[in-house]
Design a protein around this motif. Structure first.
Motif, PDB file in Angstrom:
ATOM      1  N   SER A 157       0.797  -1.236   0.000  1.00 43.20           N
ATOM      2  CA  SER A 157       0.000   0.000   0.000  1.00 43.20           C
ATOM      3  C   SER A 157       0.822   1.275   0.000  1.00 43.20           C
ATOM      4  O   SER A 157       0.270   2.365  -0.146  1.00 43.20           O
ATOM      5  CB  SER A 157      -0.916   0.007   1.225  1.00 43.20           C
ATOM      6  OG  SER A 157      -0.156   0.033   2.430  1.00 43.20           O
ATOM      7  N   ASN A 158       2.159   1.185   0.147  1.00 40.77           N
ATOM      8  CA  ASN A 158       2.969   2.384   0.332  1.00 40.77           C
ATOM      9  C   ASN A 158       2.886   3.366  -0.829  1.00 40.77           C
ATOM     10  O   ASN A 158       2.719   4.568  -0.619  1.00 40.77           O
ATOM     11  CB  ASN A 158       4.434   1.998   0.559  1.00 40.77           C
ATOM     12  CG  ASN A 158       4.619   1.066   1.746  1.00 40.77           C
ATOM     13  OD1 ASN A 158       5.342   0.093   1.657  1.00 40.77           O
ATOM     14  ND2 ASN A 158       3.956   1.339   2.853  1.00 40.77           N
ATOM     15  N   MET A 159       3.041   2.892  -2.050  1.00 41.24           N
ATOM     16  CA  MET A 159       3.034   3.790  -3.204  1.00 41.24           C
ATOM     17  C   MET A 159       1.693   4.493  -3.368  1.00 41.24           C
ATOM     18  O   MET A 159       1.648   5.724  -3.483  1.00 41.24           O
ATOM     19  CB  MET A 159       3.435   3.046  -4.489  1.00 41.24           C
ATOM     20  CG  MET A 159       4.924   3.091  -4.736  1.00 41.24           C
ATOM     21  SD  MET A 159       5.530   2.130  -6.170  1.00 41.24           S
ATOM     22  CE  MET A 159       4.273   2.380  -7.393  1.00 41.24           C
ATOM     23  N   PRO A 160       0.571   3.788  -3.382  1.00 39.71           N
ATOM     24  CA  PRO A 160      -0.698   4.504  -3.508  1.00 39.71           C
ATOM     25  C   PRO A 160      -0.985   5.418  -2.322  1.00 39.71           C
ATOM     26  O   PRO A 160      -1.520   6.519  -2.495  1.00 39.71           O
ATOM     27  CB  PRO A 160      -1.739   3.387  -3.636  1.00 39.71           C
ATOM     28  CG  PRO A 160      -1.060   2.131  -3.234  1.00 39.71           C
ATOM     29  CD  PRO A 160       0.394   2.331  -3.492  1.00 39.71           C
ATOM     30  N   GLN A 161      -0.611   4.990  -1.118  1.00 44.66           N
ATOM     31  CA  GLN A 161      -0.859   5.826   0.060  1.00 44.66           C
ATOM     32  C   GLN A 161      -0.043   7.109  -0.009  1.00 44.66           C
ATOM     33  O   GLN A 161      -0.541   8.196   0.322  1.00 44.66           O
ATOM     34  CB  GLN A 161      -0.514   5.053   1.334  1.00 44.66           C
ATOM     35  CG  GLN A 161      -0.952   5.752   2.621  1.00 44.66           C
ATOM     36  CD  GLN A 161      -2.454   5.943   2.701  1.00 44.66           C
ATOM     37  OE1 GLN A 161      -3.220   5.004   2.448  1.00 44.66           O
ATOM     38  NE2 GLN A 161      -2.883   7.140   3.037  1.00 44.66           N
ATOM     39  N   ASN A 166       0.122  13.167  -0.945  1.00 51.34           N
ATOM     40  CA  ASN A 166       0.906  14.267  -1.504  1.00 51.34           C
ATOM     41  C   ASN A 166       0.355  14.863  -2.796  1.00 51.34           C
ATOM     42  O   ASN A 166       0.879  15.883  -3.266  1.00 51.34           O
ATOM     43  CB  ASN A 166       2.336  13.789  -1.761  1.00 51.34           C
ATOM     44  CG  ASN A 166       3.088  13.465  -0.489  1.00 51.34           C
ATOM     45  OD1 ASN A 166       3.549  14.361   0.212  1.00 51.34           O
ATOM     46  ND2 ASN A 166       3.196  12.176  -0.178  1.00 51.34           N
ATOM     47  N   VAL A 167      -0.657  14.250  -3.375  1.00 54.15           N
ATOM     48  CA  VAL A 167      -1.180  14.706  -4.666  1.00 54.15           C
ATOM     49  C   VAL A 167      -2.700  14.849  -4.571  1.00 54.15           C
ATOM     50  O   VAL A 167      -3.370  14.070  -3.883  1.00 54.15           O
ATOM     51  CB  VAL A 167      -0.817  13.699  -5.791  1.00 54.15           C
ATOM     52  CG1 VAL A 167      -1.333  14.192  -7.137  1.00 54.15           C
ATOM     53  CG2 VAL A 167       0.690  13.478  -5.854  1.00 54.15           C
ATOM     54  N   ASP A 168      -3.223  15.839  -5.273  1.00 49.21           N
ATOM     55  CA  ASP A 168      -4.680  16.034  -5.352  1.00 49.21           C
ATOM     56  C   ASP A 168      -5.254  15.019  -6.342  1.00 49.21           C
ATOM     57  O   ASP A 168      -5.434  15.291  -7.525  1.00 49.21           O
ATOM     58  CB  ASP A 168      -4.977  17.460  -5.804  1.00 49.21           C
ATOM     59  CG  ASP A 168      -6.473  17.739  -5.879  1.00 49.21           C
ATOM     60  OD1 ASP A 168      -7.254  16.978  -5.267  1.00 49.21           O
ATOM     61  OD2 ASP A 168      -6.860  18.722  -6.548  1.00 49.21           O
ATOM     62  N   VAL A 169      -5.507  13.828  -5.846  1.00 47.01           N
ATOM     63  CA  VAL A 169      -5.922  12.697  -6.687  1.00 47.01           C
ATOM     64  C   VAL A 169      -7.398  12.833  -7.083  1.00 47.01           C
ATOM     65  O   VAL A 169      -8.234  13.238  -6.283  1.00 47.01           O
ATOM     66  CB  VAL A 169      -5.680  11.366  -5.932  1.00 47.01           C
ATOM     67  CG1 VAL A 169      -6.294  10.195  -6.672  1.00 47.01           C
ATOM     68  CG2 VAL A 169      -4.187  11.160  -5.721  1.00 47.01           C
ATOM     69  N   ASP A 170      -7.695  12.456  -8.334  1.00 48.72           N
ATOM     70  CA  ASP A 170      -9.075  12.563  -8.828  1.00 48.72           C
ATOM     71  C   ASP A 170      -9.920  11.347  -8.479  1.00 48.72           C
ATOM     72  O   ASP A 170     -11.096  11.489  -8.176  1.00 48.72           O
ATOM     73  CB  ASP A 170      -9.051  12.753 -10.352  1.00 48.72           C
ATOM     74  CG  ASP A 170      -8.400  14.064 -10.752  1.00 48.72           C
ATOM     75  OD1 ASP A 170      -9.010  15.123 -10.539  1.00 48.72           O
ATOM     76  OD2 ASP A 170      -7.253  14.025 -11.259  1.00 48.72           O
ATOM     77  N   HIS A 171      -9.325  10.149  -8.540  1.00 50.09           N
ATOM     78  CA  HIS A 171     -10.093   8.937  -8.249  1.00 50.09           C
ATOM     79  C   HIS A 171      -9.234   7.952  -7.467  1.00 50.09           C
ATOM     80  O   HIS A 171      -8.042   7.788  -7.748  1.00 50.09           O
ATOM     81  CB  HIS A 171     -10.556   8.234  -9.531  1.00 50.09           C
ATOM     82  CG  HIS A 171     -11.647   8.949 -10.265  1.00 50.09           C
ATOM     83  ND1 HIS A 171     -12.795   9.395  -9.648  1.00 50.09           N
ATOM     84  CD2 HIS A 171     -11.768   9.274 -11.578  1.00 50.09           C
ATOM     85  CE1 HIS A 171     -13.580   9.977 -10.550  1.00 50.09           C
ATOM     86  NE2 HIS A 171     -12.974   9.923 -11.722  1.00 50.09           N
ATOM     87  N   VAL A 172      -9.847   7.269  -6.503  1.00 48.17           N
ATOM     88  CA  VAL A 172      -9.230   6.148  -5.796  1.00 48.17           C
ATOM     89  C   VAL A 172     -10.095   4.930  -6.093  1.00 48.17           C
ATOM     90  O   VAL A 172     -11.266   4.874  -5.677  1.00 48.17           O
ATOM     91  CB  VAL A 172      -9.157   6.397  -4.276  1.00 48.17           C
ATOM     92  CG1 VAL A 172      -8.483   5.220  -3.579  1.00 48.17           C
ATOM     93  CG2 VAL A 172      -8.417   7.691  -3.970  1.00 48.17           C
TER      94      VAL A 172
END
Length: 337
Positions: A157-161, A166-172
């Motif tokens: 889970s480290n990379m997606p977490q 740190n980024v304004d992500v649009d979709h999870v």
């Protein structure tokens, strides 16, 4: 190639093969986009193009250097090469490792963002530590779209977490939903609104080195790869370190790399002490068995013991349990796929 062409960049590491296969299976044969994939494989031979081609409807390949970009293809970063995306073609380089990886995710994302701007869709999948976060930040900075695999589903889970933090992500999304989402975005000829009031960031290797190394405040650390001085930069809330050669680390990777550098130096000192003990022993043995040589012989024996004692101290230091407060996990080793 048109700058409005949809470019999908996907980065993955530990556990990424199955997630990639799931995503690719959902993409149609007439996908109106080009797909680029970087998986941490190091210098190992990779069968990933074959696996992805079998999993879905699109052809997959390791590209050649300077190969033109064609829609409906999946391009996989080849072993031991960064894959960079230019306005109409693909560049392969054995440039400096980033976050201890080559191929690395950040260079691919960064180059795509600079070449295609708002037409880029960046996807971060499962993996250890945080390669890809800085690249996804660049995608958003240039007006692109950011998708992250749900950390609860990710093998690591480290990379997606890290991307979420740190980024304004649009979709999870889960891997299955990511594939469907990419299909829908490409069909709509996705072009997100550019972010306002955000300056484009310059790739570390393209910075003016004189300015980079005179205007920034120095940090008292050196590059674990080459020993050069490191400079610190900030990408939103993400801190990076880069050297003159072009090695780049996030703070988390830098902490892990620095600790392994300590281990390497201690091991080198242990080897030197073992060699000294051996040589001192040889010197003691080669002295003629004469009374006048006893004092000198005892000094060589004492020197040999001293080297053994100091070696034992270093071995204790090397094998002790060190405190690792960072929650990003252990350094992930690349495996061929």
């Amino acid at each position: 190639m048109d700058s409005e062409t949809t470019i999908i960049v996907i980065g993955a590491s530990a556990g990424g093969v199955e997630a990639l296969r799931t995503i690719v299976a959902a993409l149609p044969a007439d996908l109106d986009a080009a797909v680029f994939v970087t998986l941490h494989i190091g210098a190992h031979r990779s069968d990933l193009p074959w696996l992805l081609a079998r999993a879905g409807n699109l052809p997959a390949k390791h590209p050649r250097d300077d190969e033109p970009i064609v829609k409906g293809n999946i391009y996989v970063a080849p072993p031991d090469h960064h894959m960079l995306i230019e306005a109409g073609n693909i560049r392969l380089t054995k440039g400096p490792r980033e976050n201890w990886a080559r191929p690395a995710i950040d260079p691919m994302f960064r180059s795509a963002a600079q070449a295609f701007g708002r037409s880029v869709i960046g996807v971060i999948l499962t993996g250890g530590l945080n390669d890809g976060t800085a690249g996804l930040f660049e995608v958003k900075t240039h007006g692109g779209f950011a998708i992250v695999q749900d950390p609860a589903e990710a093998t690591a889970s480290n990379m997606p977490q890290s991307a979420l933090e740190n980024v304004d992500v649009d979709h999870v999304l889960t891997a299955a939903r990511i594939g469907q989402c990419l299909k829908e975005l490409a069909a709509k000829q996705h072009a997100p609104d550019a972010l306002e009031n955000v300056s484009a960031l310059v790739a570390p290797e393209e910075m003016d080195m004189d300015a980079q190394f005179t205007l920034n405040k120095p940090v008292a650390v050196t590059c674990p790869d080459c020993g050069g001085a490191l400079r610190r930069s900030q990408l939103g809330s993400l801190m990076q370190f880069s050297c003159h050669i072009g090695h780049v680390y996030t703070m988390e990777v830098m902490l892990a790399a620095q600790f392994l550098a300590v281990e390497r130096f201690v091991e080198q000192a242990m080897r030197s002490l073992s060699e000294r003990a051996e040589l001192c022993g040889i010197m003691a043995e080669k002295l003629p068995a004469l009374q006048e040589n006893d004092a000198e012989r005892q000094l060589w024996v004492a020197a040999r013991k001293e080297a053994f004692d100091q070696n034992a101290f270093l071995r204790t230091m090397l094998t002790r349990e060190w405190i690792h407060p960072a929650r990003r996990g252990a350094i992930e080793m690349s495996h061929g796929v």
